[in-house]
Design an enzyme around this catalytic site. Structure first.
Site, short mmCIF file in Angstrom:
data_model
loop_
_atom_site.label_atom_id
_atom_site.label_comp_id
_atom_site.label_asym_id
_atom_site.label_seq_id
_atom_site.Cartn_x
_atom_site.Cartn_y
_atom_site.Cartn_z
CE LYS A 284 2.49 -17.05 -1.22
NZ LYS A 284 2.25 -16.44 0.09
NE ARG A 358 1.87 -5.85 1.66
CZ ARG A 358 1.97 -6.23 2.93
NH1 ARG A 358 2.50 -5.43 3.83
NH2 ARG A 358 1.51 -7.40 3.31
N1 BES Z 1 -1.32 -13.93 -1.64
C1 BES Z 1 -0.74 -13.83 -0.35
C2 BES Z 1 -1.77 -13.78 0.76
C3 BES Z 1 -2.50 -15.07 1.02
C4 BES Z 1 -2.00 -15.97 1.93
C5 BES Z 1 -3.71 -15.31 0.42
C6 BES Z 1 -2.69 -17.13 2.19
C7 BES Z 1 -4.40 -16.47 0.71
C8 BES Z 1 -3.90 -17.38 1.60
C9 BES Z 1 0.11 -12.57 -0.25
O1 BES Z 1 0.70 -12.15 -1.41
C10 BES Z 1 1.17 -12.85 0.73
O2 BES Z 1 1.99 -13.68 0.45
N2 BES Z 1 1.16 -12.17 1.87
C11 BES Z 1 2.11 -12.40 2.88
C12 BES Z 1 2.49 -11.07 3.46
C13 BES Z 1 3.67 -11.13 4.37
C14 BES Z 1 4.92 -11.47 3.58
C15 BES Z 1 3.84 -9.81 5.06
C16 BES Z 1 1.48 -13.29 3.94
O3 BES Z 1 0.28 -13.16 4.21
O4 BES Z 1 2.17 -14.15 4.48
MN MN Z 2 2.57 -13.08 -1.72
#
Ligand code: BES
Ligand code: MN
Ligand code: ZN
Length: 502
Positions: A284, A358
């Site tokens: 991230k 997921r």
């Molecule tokens: N934990 C995150 C989702 C999230 C993002 C929660 C921002 C709270 C605030 C999750 O594991 C994630 O990183 N999801 C990705 C999915 C993508 C790679 C398809 C996302 O939302 O960017």
């Molecule tokens: Mn994630």
């Protein structure tokens, strides 16, 4: 904190303080008017002078009012009349006023506080839910973050007793609601404490120990905590794939609440417990990455809710299931393109290691099957896309059963912990096609929260299942950064209804 009802005249109440409401057009509420008549209209003169403008949440403390037994009267601003639409007083304004009154009282030596505020939205707010909401708002207002600051904590407040008006008829239901609300606030506080802790303290091991502590406090709870070897034995290949890049060992936590009188097939609550989400090799961006300590909010909500229902000894069988691990980059971490086999036997091509929620959930959902649950509800801070879609106001509800989704949305409405029905369907599932495995773990950017839900739906085909995406609602960023305790209130309403219908 103790909650009680009263039936005697307001001016004669033996409490330290009576809180009454004022609208911002200067009109006193009916309760305030009663006191005003006793003290030769001192309150209306005070408001007319314009010192107290009755903005929502504003308070003003008046002492030694003639003709009023309580030594203090607290004026609480309600803001504009009709701000909530059809009802004369919106529940939002009412919650704000209750919170403001309790919060003002904690800044004084007030030990007993009477809340003589108008009651909003009578239709949806039954006596029981009214009592529940009073205790919930009071409890949530008193919540203090378990911060790790080294300075001495501020002096504890004196507030020990909150009383509300009732009739002989409404008192029993209101009191029942008090019990529910206090248990709810306790569970929400547990959730918030866990979620607010940093990733270096609240590890999967810490979550496992916390669950075991719950079983020590509550007789109705049975807890099982699986470590790496047991998780391997369960063939949870997707969960193991996420944890493999981390030095912290994973935990798979099962908390069972059994009630001797409950005959229902259990309700299964499944929580995402990523104690820190770096994204893994699909790392991230640095901004806001600290907030990924909240990525175990679903697990924390399961834990808090199990505490609440044990506290209430709810006549319902419930099983809480938590998959807890970190998502880290390392030489041992999964790489984009890796293919793993889930506990259900389906293979998954991991195209993005940041779509880890997921992956741990699909194995946890599969594990839930062995309990032959009547319904499975998972909670997860699953996608940033749900925040794009709904903002921070509604939890996203996805389900393979429209009636279940509607039930959950309604539970959110009556508890002011709102949710919005989102779609799942084969169209979204088809976007997860992979050339090399049964499915990929991500699709394109479009409908990101729906494709995430569709991924989970592939593992819940013969279950009655709902998925709550709480990425926008479980915590706040910015100056008020911290866990909100949501969707604990909505979930308790859901469980109370199931217990009543059993
Ligand atoms: N934990 C995150 C989702 C999230 C993002 C929660 C921002 C709270 C605030 C999750 O594991 C994630 O990183 N999801 C990705 C999915 C993508 C790679 C398809 C996302 O939302 O960017
Ligand atoms: Mn994630
Ligand atoms: Zn995540």
């Amino acid at each position: 904190m103790q909650f009680e009802t009263w039936t005697q005249p307001l001016a004669e109440l033996p409490v330290d303080c009576v809180a009454v409401a004022v609208h911002d057009d200067g009109e006193l509420s009916a309760e305030a008017k009663t006191l005003d008549l006793r003290c030769r209209e001192k309150l209306s003169r005070l408001v007319k002078r314009g010192d107290f403008t009755a903005k929502p949440g504003e308070t003003w403390l008046v002492t030694d009012l003639e003709g009023v037994r309580a030594e203090r009267v607290l004026l609480v601003g309600l803001g504009a009349r009709n701000a909530g639409g059809k009802e004369d007083l919106s529940r939002k304004a009412w919650r704000r006023a209750v919170g403001a009154a309790v919060s003002a009282a904690t800044r004084t030596r007030i030990a007993s506080l009477a809340l003589a505020l108008p009651r909003p939205g009578l239709k949806a707010l039954s006596d029981e839910r009214f009592g529940r909401a009073v205790a919930e708002v009071a409890g949530n207002t008193l919540y203090r973050v378990n911060d790790l600051k080294s300075a001495k904590k501020p002096r504890a407040h004196a507030l020990a007793r909150v009383v509300v008006p009732a009739t002989a008829k409404s008192a029993p239901s209101i009191k029942k609601g008090f019990g529910q609300g206090a248990a709810l606030a306790g569970g929400a506080a547990l959730m918030r404490n866990l979620a607010n802790l940093p990733g270096n303290v609240c590890t999967p091991t810490y979550l496992g120990r916390t669950a075991q502590d719950l079983a020590k406090t509550h007789k109705s709870l049975k807890v099982k905590v699986l470590g790496p070897n047991e998780i391997k034995r369960e063939k949870m290949g997707c969960f193991l794939a996420v944890t493999q890049g981390s030095d912290e060992p994973p935990r798979f936590i099962v908390i069972e609440h059994r009630h001797p009188k409950a005959k229902n097939a259990p309700v299964a609550l499944v929580g995402k417990g990523i104690t820190f989400d770096t994204g893994g090799i699909s790392l991230k961006d640095p901004p806001l990455m600290d907030e990924m300590k909240f990525d175990m909010s679903g697990a924390a909500c399961v834990m808090g809710t199990m505490n609440t229902i044990a506290e209430l000894n709810l006549p319902l069988n419930v099983v809480g299931i938590i998959a807890a691990c970190e998502n880290m980059p390392s030489g041992r971490a999964i790489k984009p393109g890796d293919i793993v086999t889930s506990a259900a036997g389906l293979t998954v091509e991991i195209l993005n290691t940041d779509a880890e929620g997921r992956l741990i959930l699909c194995d946890a959902l599969h594990y839930a099957r062995r309990f032959k649950p009547s319904v499975v509800v998972d909670m997860a801070t699953l996608t940033g896309a749900i925040v794009v879609a709904l903002g921070v106001h509604h939890t996203g509800v996805f389900s393979n059963d429209d009636a279940l989704a509607r039930e959950i949305v309604d539970c959110g409405l009556v508890t002011d912990d709102r949710a919005w029905h989102m779609p799942v369907g084969d169209e979204y599932g088809d976007q997860l096609k992979s050339n090399f495995a049964d499915m990929a773990n991500v699709a394109g950017r479009d409908g990101g929260s729906c494709t995430a839900a569709a991924f989970l739906a592939k593992f819940t085909k013969d279950l009655t299942w709902a998925h709550l995406d709480i990425a926008g609602t479980a915590y706040q960023g910015g100056a008020a950064k911290g866990s909100t305790g949501r969707p604990s209130a909505m979930l308790l309403e859901f469980l109370l209804r199931r217990a009543a219908a059993r």
